[in-house]
Scaffold this active site. Structure first.
Site, PDB file in Angstrom:
ATOM      1  N   ARG A 124      29.597 -30.725  29.008  1.00  0.00           N
ATOM      2  CA  ARG A 124      30.020 -31.256  30.263  1.00  0.00           C
ATOM      3  C   ARG A 124      29.054 -30.994  31.421  1.00  0.00           C
ATOM      4  O   ARG A 124      28.944 -30.649  32.500  1.00  0.00           O
ATOM      5  CB  ARG A 124      31.182 -30.153  30.785  1.00  0.00           C
ATOM      6  CG  ARG A 124      32.546 -30.131  29.940  1.00  0.00           C
ATOM      7  CD  ARG A 124      33.149 -31.519  30.525  1.00  0.00           C
ATOM      8  NE  ARG A 124      34.600 -31.466  29.808  1.00  0.00           N
ATOM      9  CZ  ARG A 124      35.820 -31.019  30.478  1.00  0.00           C
ATOM     10  NH1 ARG A 124      35.731 -30.710  31.718  1.00  0.00           N
ATOM     11  NH2 ARG A 124      36.894 -31.082  29.751  1.00  0.00           N
ATOM     12  N   ARG A 133      31.857 -32.229  37.747  1.00  0.00           N
ATOM     13  CA  ARG A 133      32.261 -31.974  39.413  1.00  0.00           C
ATOM     14  C   ARG A 133      31.275 -31.035  39.891  1.00  0.00           C
ATOM     15  O   ARG A 133      31.261 -30.979  41.217  1.00  0.00           O
ATOM     16  CB  ARG A 133      33.539 -31.320  39.553  1.00  0.00           C
ATOM     17  CG  ARG A 133      34.654 -32.430  39.318  1.00  0.00           C
ATOM     18  CD  ARG A 133      36.028 -31.926  39.397  1.00  0.00           C
ATOM     19  NE  ARG A 133      36.227 -31.033  38.046  1.00  0.00           N
ATOM     20  CZ  ARG A 133      37.294 -30.848  37.454  1.00  0.00           C
ATOM     21  NH1 ARG A 133      38.558 -31.048  38.119  1.00  0.00           N
ATOM     22  NH2 ARG A 133      37.557 -29.853  36.556  1.00  0.00           N
ATOM     23  N   ARG A 170      32.671 -40.042  42.276  1.00  0.00           N
ATOM     24  CA  ARG A 170      34.371 -39.669  41.927  1.00  0.00           C
ATOM     25  C   ARG A 170      34.843 -40.193  43.347  1.00  0.00           C
ATOM     26  O   ARG A 170      36.174 -40.203  43.260  1.00  0.00           O
ATOM     27  CB  ARG A 170      34.160 -38.444  41.698  1.00  0.00           C
ATOM     28  CG  ARG A 170      35.230 -38.001  40.793  1.00  0.00           C
ATOM     29  CD  ARG A 170      35.996 -38.480  39.666  1.00  0.00           C
ATOM     30  NE  ARG A 170      36.950 -37.885  39.571  1.00  0.00           N
ATOM     31  CZ  ARG A 170      38.023 -37.748  39.853  1.00  0.00           C
ATOM     32  NH1 ARG A 170      38.433 -38.824  40.738  1.00  0.00           N
ATOM     33  NH2 ARG A 170      39.297 -36.884  39.591  1.00  0.00           N
ATOM     34  N   ASP A 225      35.642 -39.246  28.036  1.00  0.00           N
ATOM     35  CA  ASP A 225      36.696 -38.207  27.799  1.00  0.00           C
ATOM     36  C   ASP A 225      37.105 -38.155  26.524  1.00  0.00           C
ATOM     37  O   ASP A 225      37.553 -39.047  25.918  1.00  0.00           O
ATOM     38  CB  ASP A 225      37.771 -38.142  28.988  1.00  0.00           C
ATOM     39  CG  ASP A 225      38.426 -36.974  28.878  1.00  0.00           C
ATOM     40  OD1 ASP A 225      37.878 -35.990  29.618  1.00  0.00           O
ATOM     41  OD2 ASP A 225      39.476 -36.744  28.404  1.00  0.00           O
ATOM     42  N   TYR A 240      46.885 -32.282  22.090  1.00  0.00           N
ATOM     43  CA  TYR A 240      47.266 -33.054  23.029  1.00  0.00           C
ATOM     44  C   TYR A 240      48.569 -33.870  22.939  1.00  0.00           C
ATOM     45  O   TYR A 240      49.066 -33.990  23.876  1.00  0.00           O
ATOM     46  CB  TYR A 240      46.192 -33.520  23.731  1.00  0.00           C
ATOM     47  CG  TYR A 240      45.236 -32.801  24.454  1.00  0.00           C
ATOM     48  CD1 TYR A 240      45.480 -32.162  25.836  1.00  0.00           C
ATOM     49  CD2 TYR A 240      44.072 -32.223  23.924  1.00  0.00           C
ATOM     50  CE1 TYR A 240      44.686 -31.225  26.432  1.00  0.00           C
ATOM     51  CE2 TYR A 240      43.134 -31.332  24.615  1.00  0.00           C
ATOM     52  CZ  TYR A 240      43.383 -30.856  25.886  1.00  0.00           C
ATOM     53  OH  TYR A 240      42.720 -30.055  26.326  1.00  0.00           O
TER      54      TYR A 240
HETATM   55  O1  CP3 Z   1      29.740 -33.088  28.611  1.00  0.00           O
HETATM   56  C1  CP3 Z   1      29.706 -33.999  29.336  1.00  0.00           C
HETATM   57  O2  CP3 Z   1      29.140 -34.162  30.481  1.00  0.00           O
HETATM   58  C2  CP3 Z   1      30.532 -35.412  29.044  1.00  0.00           C
HETATM   59  C3  CP3 Z   1      31.715 -35.797  29.540  1.00  0.00           C
HETATM   60  C4  CP3 Z   1      32.952 -35.053  29.073  1.00  0.00           C
HETATM   61  C5  CP3 Z   1      34.129 -35.000  29.882  1.00  0.00           C
HETATM   62  N1  CP3 Z   1      35.286 -34.650  29.013  1.00  0.00           N
HETATM   63  C6  CP3 Z   1      34.373 -35.578  31.225  1.00  0.00           C
HETATM   64  C7  CP3 Z   1      35.357 -34.984  32.075  1.00  0.00           C
HETATM   65  C8  CP3 Z   1      33.597 -34.403  27.785  1.00  0.00           C
HETATM   66  C9  CP3 Z   1      32.421 -34.120  26.672  1.00  0.00           C
HETATM   67  C10 CP3 Z   1      34.577 -34.008  27.875  1.00  0.00           C
HETATM   68  C11 CP3 Z   1      35.376 -33.450  26.745  1.00  0.00           C
HETATM   69  C12 CP3 Z   1      36.669 -32.996  27.129  1.00  0.00           C
HETATM   70  N2  CP3 Z   1      37.819 -33.661  27.825  1.00  0.00           N
HETATM   71  C13 CP3 Z   1      37.335 -31.815  26.275  1.00  0.00           C
HETATM   72  C14 CP3 Z   1      36.624 -31.289  25.107  1.00  0.00           C
HETATM   73  C15 CP3 Z   1      35.653 -30.224  25.769  1.00  0.00           C
HETATM   74  C16 CP3 Z   1      36.197 -28.829  26.439  1.00  0.00           C
HETATM   75  O3  CP3 Z   1      36.120 -28.540  27.291  1.00  0.00           O
HETATM   76  O4  CP3 Z   1      36.671 -28.268  25.136  1.00  0.00           O
HETATM   77  C17 CP3 Z   1      38.714 -31.623  26.709  1.00  0.00           C
HETATM   78  C18 CP3 Z   1      39.649 -30.834  26.093  1.00  0.00           C
HETATM   79  C19 CP3 Z   1      38.837 -32.782  27.647  1.00  0.00           C
HETATM   80  C20 CP3 Z   1      40.169 -32.942  28.214  1.00  0.00           C
HETATM   81  C21 CP3 Z   1      40.033 -32.887  29.705  1.00  0.00           C
HETATM   82  N3  CP3 Z   1      39.352 -33.938  30.433  1.00  0.00           N
HETATM   83  C22 CP3 Z   1      40.384 -31.954  30.460  1.00  0.00           C
HETATM   84  C23 CP3 Z   1      41.426 -30.407  29.949  1.00  0.00           C
HETATM   85  C24 CP3 Z   1      40.045 -32.127  31.686  1.00  0.00           C
HETATM   86  C25 CP3 Z   1      40.173 -31.096  32.923  1.00  0.00           C
HETATM   87  C26 CP3 Z   1      41.406 -31.832  33.915  1.00  0.00           C
HETATM   88  C27 CP3 Z   1      40.878 -30.958  35.120  1.00  0.00           C
HETATM   89  O5  CP3 Z   1      41.605 -31.515  36.316  1.00  0.00           O
HETATM   90  O6  CP3 Z   1      40.202 -29.873  35.226  1.00  0.00           O
HETATM   91  C28 CP3 Z   1      39.375 -33.371  31.586  1.00  0.00           C
HETATM   92  C29 CP3 Z   1      38.805 -34.061  33.091  1.00  0.00           C
HETATM   93  C30 CP3 Z   1      37.323 -34.328  32.908  1.00  0.00           C
HETATM   94  N4  CP3 Z   1      36.514 -34.779  31.624  1.00  0.00           N
HETATM   95  C31 CP3 Z   1      36.374 -33.915  33.914  1.00  0.00           C
HETATM   96  C32 CP3 Z   1      35.072 -34.451  33.597  1.00  0.00           C
HETATM   97  C33 CP3 Z   1      33.703 -34.522  34.191  1.00  0.00           C
HETATM   98  C34 CP3 Z   1      36.755 -33.504  35.244  1.00  0.00           C
HETATM   99  C35 CP3 Z   1      37.668 -34.561  35.974  1.00  0.00           C
HETATM  100  C36 CP3 Z   1      37.484 -34.976  37.173  1.00  0.00           C
HETATM  101  O7  CP3 Z   1      36.225 -35.830  37.771  1.00  0.00           O
HETATM  102  O8  CP3 Z   1      38.314 -34.775  38.050  1.00  0.00           O
END
Ligand code: CP3
Length: 356
Positions: free
Chosen positions: A26, A30, A39, A75, A151
């Site tokens: 990640r 954010r 965003r 994602d 999920y």
């Molecule tokens: O690592 C990176 O920089 C690449 C981008 C990346 C994202 N998601 C972008 C993202 C990666 C590798 C992921 C993986 C991901 N997504 C996982 C596995 C990694 C982990 O943390 O275990 C999971 C479980 C997800 C599903 C997911 N997507 C969740 C649970 C969330 C959080 C929701 C929230 O509101 O907090 C996301 C959203 C997400 N994916 C964000 C990003 C940058 C934040 C979203 C935003 O901009 O609002």
């Protein structure tokens, strides 16, 4: 592959590198002002589906931090949509799957031939690989069958994974059909990312630590191993990551993944020893330490490096993704520290044959 001679790819293969490579799960997110600026005008899904924006975010994060690998911005849940399960991100709630899987018929109806519809991720990856060339490797990624199934069944995040486990116990054949369909789609999706130039694929099995050793071995390992093997046949190394996996490490290693990613709950040397010190390891600083004073952060990063002991095959990372509000300056300082400290601590092994 775009950067086969990079420190990151060498470490994945267990070979000697000049310094310990470092990147962060990640790393584009954010906590970065550049990400928040994009965003403001686009939803997360819009960004993922726009190769130009996704590539820009990937590149900016890697260049800002000075890390040794870029991870493609996408994602984990994108494959759900093309398999027939649309989802959205609800503010403050995380992902919401509109109609979670509950019955055999729901699993039977899932599409398993649709990975091609995720071509926008490969397209973004192609742009990033073209930008960096040999200078910086690009990591592609996908979810693991178990974590994606959780999920699909729970409809979002979960505490006890009860619906998931109910399917495993009450309808093992339906469960296996689901795991099999997921492994097929994910293999094709990952292979497409490799064709676009990915230097490695990370499989996120973020929530697999909720399982007992027996359930992992019987209900999850076989299809996960198929996925790992299918990706390895494309020629790139596989990083297999999960959290709370201390008891699962030997079985996770038996998938054949070159690199196992571990969280901070287990000391790095103990995790490596649990896998007979074989292969490569990635981790494992607690992401919350990036909020600590520099002296604390530095000491704990040093501890991780000491536990790796300068052995080839360590990729420095956090034990899970960077958290929102993480101070960017600390992330940059950590990268610099890992490079400087590891440059001095590589063992005096002479890498005569480029292999170790
Ligand atoms: O690592 C990176 O920089 C690449 C981008 C990346 C994202 N998601 C972008 C993202 C990666 C590798 C992921 C993986 C991901 N997504 C996982 C596995 C990694 C982990 O943390 O275990 C999971 C479980 C997800 C599903 C997911 N997507 C969740 C649970 C969330 C959080 C929701 C929230 O509101 O907090 C996301 C959203 C997400 N994916 C964000 C990003 C940058 C934040 C979203 C935003 O901009 O609002």
């Amino acid at each position: 592959m775009s950067a086969p001679n990079s420190a990151f790819v060498k470490a994945c293969r267990g070979r000697v590198a000049d310094t310990t490579p470092v990147w962060f799960m990640r790393q584009a997110g954010r906590y970065l002002a550049e990400y928040r600026a994009i965003r403001k005008d686009h939803s997360l899904i819009e960004i993922c589906k726009s190769p130009r924006l996704a590539a820009e975010i990937t590149i900016t994060a890697a260049e800002t931090l000075g890390v040794d690998a870029a991870i493609i911005f996408a994602d984990l849940l994108l494959p759900l949509e093309v398999m027939g399960l649309p989802f959205r991100f609800a503010p403050g709630e995380g992902p919401v799957i509109e109609k979670p899987l509950r019955q055999a018929a729901d699993v039977a109806a899932l599409r398993a031939d649709s990975a091609g519809e995720l071509g926008y991720v490969a397209e973004a990856l192609r742009l990033v690989a073209a930008h960096f060339g040999e200078k910086l490797p690009v990591i592609g990624f996908c979810g693991a069958p178990f974590t994606l199934a959780s999920y699909m069944i729970e409809g979002g995040g979960s505490r006890h994974y009860l619906e998931t486990k109910k399917m495993m116990y009450q309808a093992p054949q339906v469960w296996d059909q689901l795991m099999s369909k997921l492994a097929g789609v994910l293999s094709a999706y990952a292979a497409e990312q490799v064709r676009a130039g990915a230097d490695a694929i990370q499989i996120f099995d973020s929530w697999v630590g909720c399982l007992s050793v027996e359930d992992y071995q019987v209900q999850v390992l076989p299809r996960t191993r198929s996925l790992v093997q299918a990706i390895r046949r494309t020629g790139v190394p596989v990083i297999y990551f999960g959290t709370e996996t201390s008891m699962l490490l030997p079985l996770m290693k038996s998938t054949g993944a070159e690199v196992i990613g571990v969280d901070w709950r287990i000391p790095l040397d103990q995790a490596w020893a649990a896998m007979d010190d074989k292969g490569a390891i990635q981790g494992n600083l607690d992401p919350a330490l990036l909020f600590a004073p520099w002296e604390t952060l530095r000491a704990r990063a040093e501890d991780v490096l000491e536990r790796a002991g300068g052995r080839p095959g360590h990729i420095f990372n956090l034990g899970h993704g960077i958290l929102p509000h993480t101070p960017v300056e600390n992330v940059k300082a950590l990268v610099k520290f890992v490079h400087e400290a590891s440059a001095n601590s590589q063992p005096a092994t002479i890498d005569w044959f480029g292999e170790n």
